[in-house]
Design an enzyme around this catalytic site. Sequence first.
Site, short mmCIF file in Angstrom:
data_model
loop_
_atom_site.label_atom_id
_atom_site.label_comp_id
_atom_site.label_asym_id
_atom_site.label_seq_id
_atom_site.Cartn_x
_atom_site.Cartn_y
_atom_site.Cartn_z
N SER A 188 0.92 -1.25 -0.03
CA SER A 188 -0.12 -0.11 -0.02
C SER A 188 0.80 1.35 0.02
O SER A 188 0.17 2.20 -0.47
CB SER A 188 -1.00 0.15 1.19
N HIS A 239 -5.30 -3.58 -1.66
CA HIS A 239 -5.29 -2.64 -2.87
C HIS A 239 -5.03 -3.22 -4.07
O HIS A 239 -5.12 -2.40 -4.94
CB HIS A 239 -3.97 -1.94 -2.45
N LYS A 284 -11.30 0.14 -0.84
CA LYS A 284 -10.30 0.84 -1.98
C LYS A 284 -11.25 0.80 -3.25
O LYS A 284 -11.97 1.86 -3.45
CB LYS A 284 -9.17 -0.18 -2.03
#
Length: 387
Positions: A175, A203, A234
């Site tokens: 990340s 992610h 996300k």
Amino acid sequence: MFPGEISRLKGKGLLRKLLVVEPGEGSCLVIDGKKVVNLSSNNYLGLSNHPRVKEASIRAIERYGTGAGASRLISGHTNTIKELEERIASFKSTEAALVFGSGYLANIGIIPSIAGDGDVIIADRLNHASIFEGCRISRARLLIYKHKDMNQLEEILHTYSSCKRRLIITDGLFSMDGDIAPLKDIVSIAKRFGALVMVDDAHATGVLGKSGRGTMDHLGIKDGVDIQMGTLSKAIGCYGGYVAGDKSLVDYLINKARSFMFTTALSPAIAAASIAAFDIIEEMPEIRKRLWENRGYYFKAVTGLGLDTGMSESQIIPIMIGDDKRGLRFSERLLELGVYAPVIRPPTVPKGKTRIRTTMMATHTKEELDRGINALRVAGRELGIIS
């Protein structure tokens, strides 16, 4: 109560403050009445503002209200939650899935349920903080290997081959650095040593792979990952966390994961919105294509300026600064120039690795990206980061 500690953090350039923002048009925010380009969001596909996602949430609120009322083991759950878990399992090609209140809650629930006294957890040094918190709670022995160092991972597994259970945990897409785990190698090594593999795909889900299914999809891995964890906050554009895997894993976690058992269930409105987001990801691959086009355009420009983008190979593109105070001033100057991109400092990243973490969205326009690039150019030259 803590003025001395606050002064110490401020003196080191490590003091954090909350900022009030208002949504603007497209991929922009309004801060103190000023419209700025948002280069910090994890809403990579822009789905939190998609009409279908918002409409699904509104319909669920009208039917179910705004909250779930209690934990699922106390008050049960709606068909919407059940449908979401089936949707996640289908998307991740697993037998089952289980939804948690957040990605952080998922990791601190899953890990201590899987590993405990007498077990060993082997984790990448740059894994997310929630993974390390889950490891700490577990009371298993935690061993950390250097970032993506497969030789060290293999050495650790060999040394601890007699342990009851060995669990390897890695982010799929890291990340803060934007690089991708060598998951094929990890799976291969794990099979040789009889270890379990857990991937935090927070992610990567919705972004990586031909179908946006994450790191396994991106690397062409069909099996060998025992536990797939991820978030709905996300690229999915909503909120919540999940685990996907065998049905026996899910059944076990329902009975063992304390952060699932003792937490109020996810709002039906969030669940409905998440289902709509998964539908869009599968039906509209052009959104993901725009994200990668934006990434290519922006990455070429910022590296052309001579900025250090670290290990980035994704929509997460750090601008490496190093010094905490310099990084803070860089972020402040960007905001003055109309770009929101906060500084990331220790302990979020290792000491000496302070950076501006910029992220791409599918909804960024070329004009917005150019504004961001120009602000980086101006601020970089003023602070001596660009020669």
